[in-house]
Design an enzyme around this catalytic site. Structure first.
Site, mmCIF file in Angstrom:
data_model
loop_
_atom_site.group_PDB
_atom_site.id
_atom_site.type_symbol
_atom_site.label_atom_id
_atom_site.label_comp_id
_atom_site.label_asym_id
_atom_site.label_seq_id
_atom_site.Cartn_x
_atom_site.Cartn_y
_atom_site.Cartn_z
ATOM 1 N N ASN A 9 1.026 -1.218 -0.076
ATOM 2 C CA ASN A 9 -0.046 -0.085 0.074
ATOM 3 C C ASN A 9 0.904 1.232 -0.205
ATOM 4 O O ASN A 9 1.537 1.593 0.933
ATOM 5 C CB ASN A 9 -0.714 -0.136 1.186
ATOM 6 C CG ASN A 9 -2.053 1.320 1.167
ATOM 7 O OD1 ASN A 9 -1.861 1.823 0.337
ATOM 8 N ND2 ASN A 9 -2.472 1.392 2.485
ATOM 9 N N LYS A 11 -0.008 4.398 -0.275
ATOM 10 C CA LYS A 11 -0.645 5.376 0.370
ATOM 11 C C LYS A 11 -0.328 6.707 -0.570
ATOM 12 O O LYS A 11 -0.224 6.576 -1.781
ATOM 13 C CB LYS A 11 -0.060 5.687 1.727
ATOM 14 C CG LYS A 11 -0.271 4.328 2.371
ATOM 15 C CD LYS A 11 -0.073 4.580 4.084
ATOM 16 C CE LYS A 11 -0.457 3.188 4.704
ATOM 17 N NZ LYS A 11 -0.193 3.482 6.172
ATOM 18 N N HIS A 95 -9.838 1.080 5.545
ATOM 19 C CA HIS A 95 -8.553 1.242 6.240
ATOM 20 C C HIS A 95 -8.678 2.435 7.262
ATOM 21 O O HIS A 95 -9.709 3.457 7.026
ATOM 22 C CB HIS A 95 -7.516 1.780 5.001
ATOM 23 C CG HIS A 95 -6.281 1.960 5.482
ATOM 24 N ND1 HIS A 95 -5.398 3.004 6.414
ATOM 25 C CD2 HIS A 95 -5.073 0.822 5.137
ATOM 26 C CE1 HIS A 95 -4.407 2.574 6.558
ATOM 27 N NE2 HIS A 95 -3.796 1.381 5.904
ATOM 28 N N GLU A 97 -7.139 5.001 8.319
ATOM 29 C CA GLU A 97 -7.064 6.347 7.693
ATOM 30 C C GLU A 97 -8.139 7.004 7.107
ATOM 31 O O GLU A 97 -8.440 8.104 7.210
ATOM 32 C CB GLU A 97 -5.657 6.467 6.486
ATOM 33 C CG GLU A 97 -4.594 6.324 7.660
ATOM 34 C CD GLU A 97 -3.309 5.706 6.608
ATOM 35 O OE1 GLU A 97 -2.056 5.292 7.186
ATOM 36 O OE2 GLU A 97 -3.546 5.454 5.515
ATOM 37 N N GLU A 167 -5.360 -4.840 10.884
ATOM 38 C CA GLU A 167 -4.288 -3.737 11.127
ATOM 39 C C GLU A 167 -4.534 -3.023 12.385
ATOM 40 O O GLU A 167 -5.578 -2.282 12.241
ATOM 41 C CB GLU A 167 -4.272 -2.865 9.843
ATOM 42 C CG GLU A 167 -4.004 -3.321 8.567
ATOM 43 C CD GLU A 167 -3.596 -2.415 7.683
ATOM 44 O OE1 GLU A 167 -2.478 -2.134 7.142
ATOM 45 O OE2 GLU A 167 -4.339 -1.572 7.323
ATOM 46 N N GLY A 173 2.455 2.334 11.034
ATOM 47 C CA GLY A 173 3.529 3.458 10.541
ATOM 48 C C GLY A 173 3.989 3.990 11.995
ATOM 49 O O GLY A 173 4.808 4.768 11.817
ATOM 50 N N SER A 212 3.364 -2.096 10.435
ATOM 51 C CA SER A 212 4.911 -1.954 10.441
ATOM 52 C C SER A 212 5.460 -3.359 10.175
ATOM 53 O O SER A 212 6.281 -3.913 10.819
ATOM 54 C CB SER A 212 5.070 -1.558 11.752
ATOM 55 O OG SER A 212 4.768 -0.256 12.240
#
Length: 258
Positions: A9, A11, A95, A97, A167, A173, A212
């Site tokens: 991904n 992003k 996701h 985000e 996730e 991240g 991560s």
């Protein structure tokens, strides 16, 4: 049987030059991969560019998002039919985000799941808990509620030929991944929950881990029974790192399940 799936991904990263160089390298590095599946998810601006380099390769195209509408007056949105027109195979939905920055809730994400299944694309349903929920011990209930929203709208049959990506939001991240053993507990929980509705679908659904993931820790995740691949963030922006992760999947004994 389930087959390991590795997705990068990207992003909101890259430009025409860096993405071109990255995809050329990945196509070369992964040319001999045959025992696992892999895909990349570039920014929507570069889907067509990447698609052209993936023709005749063994890497699939993945989109980072989709709208719930097929067409109409929805400025700035991208439909499943448009993604299909670019030979997209997978689409990320839910996701964290998107949930955080665009206020997408479970019911809205379930509608995205529906439209992808209707068009014939493979949804990757991202689920996971934030740090507050994790510290409160609510990981399991949060994940199952996010899955239940799809079952409530579409029935468990919707998870046939679909992917779930666990996730934990606090790991994305952060450089701090969840332990492989704790991830296995959640993946087993998810599979058993789906099995309560349909054992066959539970045995077939792919459940990835994301958060991560690195070349150094990825094999530990593959060693867990119910982890069927990884959704890779920052490490997928480096051709060498992502290739190492893909080769780890290729060489793992799970790759022979297919």
């Amino acid at each position: 049987m389930r087959r390991l799936l590795v997705i990068g991904n990207w992003k909101l990263n890259g430009n025409k030059s860096t993405i071109t160089n990255l995809i050329i390298r990945l196509v070369e590095e992964c040319a001999n991969i045959s025992k696992c599946n892999m895909a990349v998810a570039p920014p929507v601006m570069y889907l067509d560019l990447v698609m052209r380099y993936l023709i005749n390769s063994n890497i699939w195209l993945c989109a980072q998002n989709v709208d719930i509408h097929i067409s109409g007056a929805f400025t700035g949105d991208v439909s499943a039919v448009m993604l299909q027109d670019l030979n997209t195979r997978y689409v990320l939905i839910g996701h964290s985000e998107r949930r955080i920055h665009h206020k997408e809730n479970d019911a809205y994400i379930a509608k995205k799941f529906f439209i992808l299944k209707k068009i014939g694309l493979i949804p990757i349903l991202c689920i996971g808990e934030n740090k507050r929920e994790y510290d409160a011990g609510h990981t399991q209930s949060v994940c199952l509620n996010q899955i239940q929203s799809v079952i409530r709208l579409l029935g468990v049959e919707a998870f046939k030929d679909s992917v779930i990506a666990y996730e934990p939001i606090w790991a994305i991240g952060s450089g701090m991944s969840a332990s492989p053993e704790s991830v296995q507990i959640i993946h087993e929980l998810i599979r058993n929950y789906i099995a309560n509705y349909n054992v066959s679908i539970a045995n077939e659904v792919l459940i990835q881990y994301g958060g991560s993931v690195t070349p150094e820790n990825v094999t530990q995740f593959f060693n867990q029974k119910d982890i069927d691949g990884v959704l890779v963030g920052s490490a997928s922006l480096n051709a060498d790192s992502f290739s190492i992760i893909v080769r780890a999947a290729e060489n793992h004994e799970k790759s022979y399940y297919a």
